[in-house]
Write a protein that holds these residues in place. Structure first.
Motif, mmCIF file in Angstrom:
data_model
loop_
_atom_site.group_PDB
_atom_site.id
_atom_site.type_symbol
_atom_site.label_atom_id
_atom_site.label_comp_id
_atom_site.label_asym_id
_atom_site.label_seq_id
_atom_site.Cartn_x
_atom_site.Cartn_y
_atom_site.Cartn_z
ATOM 1 N N SER A 67 -49.092 -8.791 58.456
ATOM 2 C CA SER A 67 -49.071 -8.815 56.994
ATOM 3 C C SER A 67 -50.439 -8.496 56.393
ATOM 4 O O SER A 67 -50.528 -8.201 55.203
ATOM 5 C CB SER A 67 -48.602 -10.184 56.495
ATOM 6 O OG SER A 67 -49.497 -11.198 56.887
ATOM 7 N N LYS A 69 -52.934 -6.009 55.568
ATOM 8 C CA LYS A 69 -53.013 -4.556 55.478
ATOM 9 C C LYS A 69 -54.438 -4.051 55.671
ATOM 10 O O LYS A 69 -54.645 -2.952 56.166
ATOM 11 C CB LYS A 69 -52.470 -4.090 54.119
ATOM 12 C CG LYS A 69 -50.982 -4.370 53.948
ATOM 13 C CD LYS A 69 -50.181 -3.759 55.077
ATOM 14 C CE LYS A 69 -48.707 -4.086 54.964
ATOM 15 N NZ LYS A 69 -47.930 -3.532 56.092
ATOM 16 N N THR A 165 -49.166 -5.256 42.398
ATOM 17 C CA THR A 165 -49.157 -3.986 43.140
ATOM 18 C C THR A 165 -50.583 -3.460 43.211
ATOM 19 O O THR A 165 -51.179 -3.108 42.185
ATOM 20 C CB THR A 165 -48.240 -2.963 42.447
ATOM 21 O OG1 THR A 165 -46.924 -3.493 42.384
ATOM 22 C CG2 THR A 165 -48.227 -1.658 43.217
ATOM 23 N N TYR A 170 -55.863 0.474 48.092
ATOM 24 C CA TYR A 170 -55.275 -0.423 49.084
ATOM 25 C C TYR A 170 -53.928 0.080 49.576
ATOM 26 O O TYR A 170 -53.159 -0.668 50.152
ATOM 27 C CB TYR A 170 -55.132 -1.819 48.496
ATOM 28 C CG TYR A 170 -56.448 -2.420 48.142
ATOM 29 C CD1 TYR A 170 -57.332 -2.843 49.129
ATOM 30 C CD2 TYR A 170 -56.841 -2.538 46.815
ATOM 31 C CE1 TYR A 170 -58.554 -3.370 48.796
ATOM 32 C CE2 TYR A 170 -58.067 -3.069 46.480
ATOM 33 C CZ TYR A 170 -58.918 -3.477 47.470
ATOM 34 O OH TYR A 170 -60.136 -4.014 47.153
ATOM 35 N N VAL A 173 -49.627 -1.402 47.894
ATOM 36 C CA VAL A 173 -48.802 -2.434 48.499
ATOM 37 C C VAL A 173 -48.575 -3.545 47.484
ATOM 38 O O VAL A 173 -49.385 -3.773 46.595
ATOM 39 C CB VAL A 173 -49.462 -3.010 49.775
ATOM 40 C CG1 VAL A 173 -49.625 -1.941 50.817
ATOM 41 C CG2 VAL A 173 -50.801 -3.665 49.450
ATOM 42 N N ARG A 174 -47.427 -4.248 47.643
ATOM 43 C CA ARG A 174 -47.131 -5.424 46.813
ATOM 44 C C ARG A 174 -47.717 -6.621 47.532
ATOM 45 O O ARG A 174 -47.170 -7.102 48.524
ATOM 46 C CB ARG A 174 -45.622 -5.582 46.663
ATOM 47 C CG ARG A 174 -45.175 -6.852 45.954
ATOM 48 C CD ARG A 174 -45.532 -6.836 44.496
ATOM 49 N NE ARG A 174 -45.000 -7.999 43.816
ATOM 50 C CZ ARG A 174 -45.221 -8.282 42.544
ATOM 51 N NH1 ARG A 174 -45.956 -7.470 41.815
ATOM 52 N NH2 ARG A 174 -44.721 -9.358 41.982
ATOM 53 N N GLY A 175 -48.863 -7.072 47.064
ATOM 54 C CA GLY A 175 -49.513 -8.153 47.794
ATOM 55 C C GLY A 175 -50.532 -8.884 46.950
ATOM 56 O O GLY A 175 -50.554 -8.783 45.725
ATOM 57 N N ASP A 206 -49.782 -8.190 52.448
ATOM 58 C CA ASP A 206 -48.512 -7.679 51.947
ATOM 59 C C ASP A 206 -47.507 -8.845 51.882
ATOM 60 O O ASP A 206 -47.162 -9.434 52.915
ATOM 61 C CB ASP A 206 -47.995 -6.576 52.854
ATOM 62 C CG ASP A 206 -46.716 -5.933 52.322
ATOM 63 O OD1 ASP A 206 -46.235 -6.394 51.269
ATOM 64 O OD2 ASP A 206 -46.215 -5.002 52.954
ATOM 65 N N ASN A 208 -44.246 -8.930 51.128
ATOM 66 C CA ASN A 208 -42.943 -8.703 51.770
ATOM 67 C C ASN A 208 -43.034 -8.840 53.280
ATOM 68 O O ASN A 208 -42.174 -9.461 53.921
ATOM 69 C CB ASN A 208 -42.424 -7.316 51.402
ATOM 70 C CG ASN A 208 -42.079 -7.205 49.929
ATOM 71 O OD1 ASN A 208 -41.773 -8.213 49.287
ATOM 72 N ND2 ASN A 208 -42.143 -6.015 49.376
ATOM 73 N N THR A 209 -44.084 -8.274 53.870
ATOM 74 C CA THR A 209 -44.256 -8.396 55.317
ATOM 75 C C THR A 209 -44.486 -9.843 55.708
ATOM 76 O O THR A 209 -43.934 -10.328 56.711
ATOM 77 C CB THR A 209 -45.434 -7.528 55.780
ATOM 78 O OG1 THR A 209 -45.224 -6.179 55.357
ATOM 79 C CG2 THR A 209 -45.569 -7.562 57.291
#
Length: 513
Positions: A67, A69, A165, A170, A173-175, A206, A208-209
Motif C-alpha cells: 500500500s 506507493k 487524490t 504521486y 492515487v487515492r490516498g 494508497d 484502496n490497496t
C-alpha cells in the motif's frame, strides 16, 4: 421473542465480523507505521542522508508493504534560505535539469513556488514516482499538507493527512500522506524543542490497496462495508466503499459500526452492512412456526375468554345503568342542598360556607372583603296584591339581574331569605358603585306595584367593605350589611347605602342614588 433473540445473535455476529475487519485494518496501518519508524530510526542514529542509502532502505519497506506507493524525504527550508538551498541542490546535481522549488498551478503544470515563510521541498523519493517531476516539489503548496507538516514540525510526532487524490507527482492515487519527523538529535525526541528537525519522512499510502490487503481476507463475503474518516465530526469523509450486493437490509441490522481506528492524529470508522444473503444464511424457520402455533393457541383462548366476557358484559351493563342513575340522583340531591329551588342561586347554607372561606382567604392575603345585602321592598304586599306566582316571577327576575351584574369569577350571589339576596364581593374596588347599579337595574325592569312610590317595585341595597382584619368575621360582616340596609331604607331617595370599615372606622354615605 425467539425472532428478537435470533436477530440479536446475528447482530452480535455481524458486529464481531466488522470489528475483526477493523482490527485487521488497524494492524495493517500500525505495520506501516512500524516500517516507517524503522526507516526513521536509521536516520535518527545519524546515518548520512543521500540517494545511495535512501533508495535501498526505503525500497525494502515498499516491497513489504504494497500500500506504500512511495516514500520521500522532505526538507525544511525557510524563505531566507531558499536561494542558498536551490544553489546547493544544483551543485549536488539533484536533477538533470535546473533545480527549483516548484508547485502545481491550476492547470496541473509545475511552476516556481510562490513566496511563503516556510517550504517543504522533496529531496529524495523511491517508489512509483517520476523522480524528475517530484524532486523540488513543495509539499506545503496545498493547505492540507501544509497544515499537517506544520503540525508535525511543531509537535515532533507523526501526522497523517486526510485522504485525497494525489495528482501528478504521486501517480494520481487515492490516498493520504503519513508524515514522520526526523530530529537532528535523537535524544530530543518527544521534547518541547523541535526547531532542530532534520526533515520529514513522507509515505504516500494508497487507501484502496491498504483496505483490500487488510479486510478482504478477514471480513465475511456477505457484508458490504464503508470506511469513513471521522476525525472531524462535521466533515465525515468516505475513504473506501466495498459492495458485494446492492440490496441492503431495512431493519436495525442495516448498519453496524466497529470500534474506531486511531493513528497519527486520524480517526477512522469502519461500518458494515449485512446483505440479504448474509441474513438468509443465519435465519431459521423456528420463530415463524412458533408464531403460528402460538397464534392458534392464542385465538382459542381468546374465543373462550370472549364467551365468558359476553356473559359478564350483560351483567356489567345493568350495573352501569343503575350506577349512572344513582350518580344522577346524588348530583340532583347535592344541587338541591346547595341551590335555591326558585332562582337557581346558592342558598343560605352555601352562602355561609363560602363566606367563611372568603374571610380566611382575605385574612391570609391581607385584602379587603365586601358584602352586599339586597331586599325587595314590601314583597309580602306584592304577593297579596298580585299572587304568589307573580311574586315568584319577580324574585326570579331580580335574581337574574343580580347574577348578570356580578360576573367576576370571585363574586357570589345567594338568596338569603324570601325577600333578601346577599352577594360576596372579594377584592372589589368601588363596591358602592355596584349598589347604585343594582338599584338602577331593578328600576329599569319597570315592574308595576300599585300603592308604592312611582307605582313600581323597588329594592334597597346595603353594603359594607371591611379592610380591618379585626372586624372581619362572618357575624360582623352580615351585621354591617344589615346596618347598611337599614340606613338605605331610611334614605328613601337613593335606595342604597355603603359602609367602609377600616382602622379607624369610616362611614362613607351615598351622595347621589
Amino acid at each position: 421473542m425467539l425472532y428478537q433473540k435470533e436477530q440479536e445473535a446475528i447482530r452480535k455476529e455481524l458486529h464481531k465480523d466488522v470489528n475483526n475487519a477493523a482490527m485487521a485494518l488497524a494492524r495493517e496501518v500500525n505495520l506501516g507505521l512500524e516500517l516507517l519508524y524503522a526507516v526513521k530510526n536509521h536516520f535518527d542514529a545519524g546515518h548520512r542522508l543521500d540517494a545511495r542509502n535512501f533508495q535501498p532502505l526505503t525500497s525494502g519497506v515498499l516491497t513489504r508493504h504494497p500500500s506504500f506507493k512511495s516514500i520521500e524525504w522532505v526538507d525544511i527550508v525557510m524563505h531566507h534560505q531558499r536561494r542558498h538551498y536551490v544553489q546547493g541542490m544544483e551543485e549536488r546535481g539533484a536533477t538533470s535539469s535546473q533545480f527549483n522549488i516548484v508547485e502545481l498551478d491550476e492547470n496541473n503544470q509545475l511552476i516556481p513556488a510562490q513566496r511563503r515563510d516556510m517550504y517543504f521541498p522533496l529531496r529524495f523519493t523511491s517508489g512509483e514516482n517520476n523522480e524528475a517531476a517530484v524532486i523540488g516539489f513543495d509539499l506545503g503548496s496545498t493547505p492540507v499538507t501544509r497544515q499537517a507538516l506544520k503540525t508535525s514540525f511543531n509537535t515532533g510526532v507523526p501526522v497523517a493527512t486526510p485522504a485525497t487524490t494525489i495528482e501528478r507527482a504521486y501517480g494520481n492515487v487515492r490516498g493520504f500522506l503519513l508524515i514522520m519527523p526526523i530530529l537532528l538529535d535523537p535524544e530530543q525526541l518527544g521534547g518541547e524543542d523541535t526547531r532542530d528537525l532534520r526533515g520529514f519522512l513522507v509515505a504516500v499510502i494508497d487507501v484502496n490497496t491498504l483496505v483490500n490487503l487488510a479486510i478482504d481476507t478477514v471480513i465475511n463475503d456477505g457484508i458490504n462495508y464503508t470506511l469513513i474518516d471521522s476525525t472531524d465530526p462535521n466533515h465525515r469523509q468516505v475513504l473506501h466503499t466495498q459492495r458485494v450486493e446492492l440490496a441492503q437490509m431495512k431493519d436495525s441490522l442495516a448498519q453496524q459500526p466497529a470500534n474506531p481506528i486511531f493513528f497519527a492524529g486520524r480517526e477512522w470508522e469502519l461500518i458494515g452492512y449485512p446483505t440479504v444473503r448474509y441474513m438468509q444464511e443465519r435465519q431459521s424457520w423456528v420463530p415463524l412456526w412458533t408464531f403460528l402455533i402460538g397464534s392458534g393457541i392464542f385465538l382459542l383462548i381468546c374465543y373462550l375468554l370472549y364467551r365468558l366476557q359476553s356473559r359478564a358484559y350483560s351483567v356489567q351493563v345493568q350495573v352501569d345503568q343503575k350506577t349512572h342513575a344513582l350518580k344522577e340522583a346524588n348530583s340532583r340531591l347535592e344541587s338541591m342542598t346547595k341551590c335555591d329551588g326558585l332562582t337557581g342561586l346558592y342558598n343560605r347554607t352555601q352562602f355561609e360556607q363560602e363566606l367563611e372561606r372568603e374571610i380566611q382567604r382575605a385574612l391570609r392575603d391581607d385584602t379587603s372583603l365586601s358584602l352586599m345585602v339586597v331586599e325587595v321592598q314590601h314583597l309580602s304586599n306584592y304577593n297579596k296584591q298580585y299572587g304568589r306566582m307573580a311574586g315568584d316571577q319577580l324574585i326570579r327576575q331580580i335574581a337574574q339581574v343580580l347574577d348578570e351584574m356580578l360576573k367576576r369569577p370571585g363574586d357570589l350571589v345567594c338568596r338569603f331569605t324570601g325577600s333578601q339576596f346577599v352577594a360576596i364581593l372579594p377584592r372589589t374596588e368601588g363596591a358602592e358603585r355596584l349598589a347604585e347599579e343594582c338599584v338602577a337595574a331593578v328600576n329599569r325592569l319597570q315592574v308595576a306595584f300599585e300603592g308604592e312610590p312611582e307605582d313600581r317595585v323597588r329594592v334597597f341595597v346595603g353594603g359594607v367593605t371591611v379592610s380591618d382584619q379585626k372586624e372581619m368575621t362572618a357575624s360582623r360582616l352580615h351585621a354591617y350589611g344589615e346596618i347598611g340596609l337599614t340606613r338605605a331604607k331610611a334614605d328613601n331617595d337613593t335606595g342604597w347605602h355603603w359602609m367602609e370599615i377600616s382602622a379607624p372606622v369610616q362611614d362613607k354615605k351615598s351622595i347621589d342614588p
